[in-house]
Design a protein around this motif. Structure first.
Motif, PDB file in Angstrom:
ATOM      1  N   SER A  87      79.636 -57.546 -39.430  1.00  0.00           N
ATOM      2  CA  SER A  87      80.950 -57.797 -38.836  1.00  0.00           C
ATOM      3  C   SER A  87      82.061 -57.121 -39.631  1.00  0.00           C
ATOM      4  N   ALA A  88      83.247 -57.023 -39.002  1.00  0.00           N
ATOM      5  CA  ALA A  88      84.402 -56.440 -39.682  1.00  0.00           C
ATOM      6  C   ALA A  88      84.827 -57.294 -40.871  1.00  0.00           C
ATOM      7  N   TYR A  97      68.114 -53.942 -39.940  1.00  0.00           N
ATOM      8  CA  TYR A  97      67.092 -54.885 -39.477  1.00  0.00           C
ATOM      9  C   TYR A  97      67.463 -55.369 -38.074  1.00  0.00           C
ATOM     10  N   PRO A  98      66.474 -55.772 -37.304  1.00  0.00           N
ATOM     11  CA  PRO A  98      66.779 -56.329 -35.985  1.00  0.00           C
ATOM     12  C   PRO A  98      67.331 -57.732 -36.135  1.00  0.00           C
ATOM     13  N   ARG A  99      68.296 -58.087 -35.294  1.00  0.00           N
ATOM     14  CA  ARG A  99      68.840 -59.444 -35.359  1.00  0.00           C
ATOM     15  C   ARG A  99      68.895 -60.069 -33.973  1.00  0.00           C
ATOM     16  N   PHE A 100      68.668 -61.338 -33.998  1.00  0.00           N
ATOM     17  CA  PHE A 100      68.695 -62.171 -32.809  1.00  0.00           C
ATOM     18  C   PHE A 100      70.085 -62.786 -32.681  1.00  0.00           C
ATOM     19  N   VAL A 116      71.155 -54.461 -36.917  1.00  0.00           N
ATOM     20  CA  VAL A 116      72.269 -54.725 -37.834  1.00  0.00           C
ATOM     21  C   VAL A 116      72.172 -53.791 -39.038  1.00  0.00           C
ATOM     22  N   ARG A 117      73.307 -53.265 -39.448  1.00  0.00           N
ATOM     23  CA  ARG A 117      73.376 -52.465 -40.679  1.00  0.00           C
ATOM     24  C   ARG A 117      73.925 -53.366 -41.775  1.00  0.00           C
ATOM     25  N   PHE A 146      74.266 -59.658 -52.245  1.00  0.00           N
ATOM     26  CA  PHE A 146      73.322 -59.333 -51.187  1.00  0.00           C
ATOM     27  C   PHE A 146      73.932 -59.605 -49.813  1.00  0.00           C
ATOM     28  N   ASP A 147      73.574 -58.776 -48.859  1.00  0.00           N
ATOM     29  CA  ASP A 147      73.984 -58.960 -47.472  1.00  0.00           C
ATOM     30  C   ASP A 147      72.758 -59.422 -46.676  1.00  0.00           C
TER      31      ASP A 147
END
Length: 389
Positions: A40-41, A68-71, A199-200, A262-263
């Motif tokens: 997100s911003a 990664y893929p996100r739900f 998602v990045r 970490f993100d």
């Protein structure tokens, strides 16, 4: 002599140099940005701010990206008669709409619980607790349910729930209040609307120029869940890492440490898993990884979990420090799995966990956590390497 000098420096850091105003200011400035959901911003704005704070302390920063893929829940609910009850799809749930009778499953959704009722082709309703969401969902699917509703066992929304795997069943989490509106045999329409996207994520790594083989790594996640400002979860841990860097700047500790934000933790420890994978040699050289998650609210007294030897060192260095069996829900886990000794600093699950009310963290508690971490770092670095492991 070197160890005695380091001990003296770290002792001075603990005793006199915490500036609570720094934590309070950083807390206020980052909270204004809103929920820091990965990708997100607001997440990026927080990262830019924190990078600036590290650099102002004389650290070099670098970004490490991953994807990664996100739900994502696009707006899920359950309709009962004329009422529409909002809920949150559990990550890993299948999407879909089911209109069928509700069946109130006794207990928490064990195979034995499902054996007491007939949920075939119906919407099963179970309570949260005792067993993982994935087990509840698999048990419901195995019993023939067409959908599953999990009722929260504490006040507030059931946010951030995850199955941890794909289950071909629509699964919705609802509040206790919504749960009371679900009656045995009444027809309901369960609508789970979800999207799978990419998602990045971006980790921030701070270190003194020239430090390439750190002995200690201090880390915490900077992302939060949707709808939650994340003061305690986990801006408190983020600012603990920043305050450690602040107090260690221009001391021998900084020359032996990395500081990492970490993100993507809330989506499944993606940032820490990526860091461990991409920095295998660095991780293999660590004597300890310290993880900070939810340390700004005293739901329970400050406690540590993780490697037995590290826990013992931490408790000897900090009178009255509690211990607990560290589970698998935070960023220490990938390091543990890679063979690195880890220590998880935590103050328990507060009532605003993953809720819009997660707006408060106590700078004094964050500072006290840093005090304990510095004393423990002293003990680890003063011990022989084999003893520290």
């Amino acid at each position: 002599m070197r160890q005695m000098k380091l001990r003296a420096v770290l002792g001075a850091l603990v005793l006199g140099s915490w500036a609570g105003a720094n934590i309070e200011t950083d807390l206020s400035n980052v909270l204004k940005l809103g929920p820091r959901v990965a990708g997100s911003a607001a997440n990026e704005s927080a990262r830019v701010y924190l990078e600036g704070r590290f650099r102002a302390l004389g650290y070099t920063t670098r970004r490490e990206t991953f994807s990664y893929p996100r739900f994502d829940d696009l707006g899920s609910d359950v309709r009962v008669g004329e009422r529409t009850l909002a809920g949150q799809a559990l990550q890993g749930s299948a999407g879909g709409s089911v209109s069928a009778a509700a069946v109130l499953v006794p207990g928490v959704g064990t195979p034995e619980d499902f054996g007491r009722v007939d949920v075939r082709g119906r919407v099963a309703v179970v309570r949260r607790g005792q067993i993982p969401f994935a087990q509840k969902a698999r048990n419901a699917l195995g019993a023939g349910a067409a959908g599953l509703i999990v009722v929260n066992n504490v006040a507030g929304e059931l946010r951030g729930g995850t199955l941890g795997e794909r289950v071909e069943l629509p699964v919705l989490g609802v509040t206790q209040e919504a749960g009371t509106a679900l009656r045995e045999g009444e027809r309901v329409t369960l609508s789970v609307r979800v999207r799978q996207g990419e998602v990045r994520g971006v980790n921030v790594v701070a270190f003194k120029t020239g430090v390439t083989r750190p002995e200690l790594l201090f880390g915490g996640h900077m992302d939060s869940v949707a709808g939650a400002p994340g003061a305690n979860d986990n801006l408190s841990g983020t600012l603990a890492v920043l305050d450690l860097a602040r107090r260690a700047a221009n001391t021998p500790l900084a020359a032996r440490s990395f500081f990492v934000l970490f993100d993507g933790e809330e989506d499944g420890l993606h940032g820490s898993r990526s860091f461990v994978k991409d920095n295998a040699a660095l991780v293999g050289n660590l004597r300890a990884m310290f993880n900070f998650d939810m340390v700004g609210v005293n739901a329970d007294p400050l406690a540590v979990g993780g490697d037995g030897d590290l826990v013992a060192l931490a408790r000897r260095a900090n009178a009255g420090l509690e211990s607990f069996p560290a589970g698998g829900g935070s960023d220490h886990v990938p390091f543990t799995q890679a063979g690195t000794p880890t220590l998880f600093f935590h103050r328990g699950i507060d009532p605003n966990y993953h809720q819009p009310g997660d707006r408060v963290a106590d700078p004094a508690l964050i500072g006290a956590t840093v005090d304990a971490a510095l004393r423990t770092a002293d003990a680890v670095l003063s011990a022989a390497p084999a003893a520290a492991r």
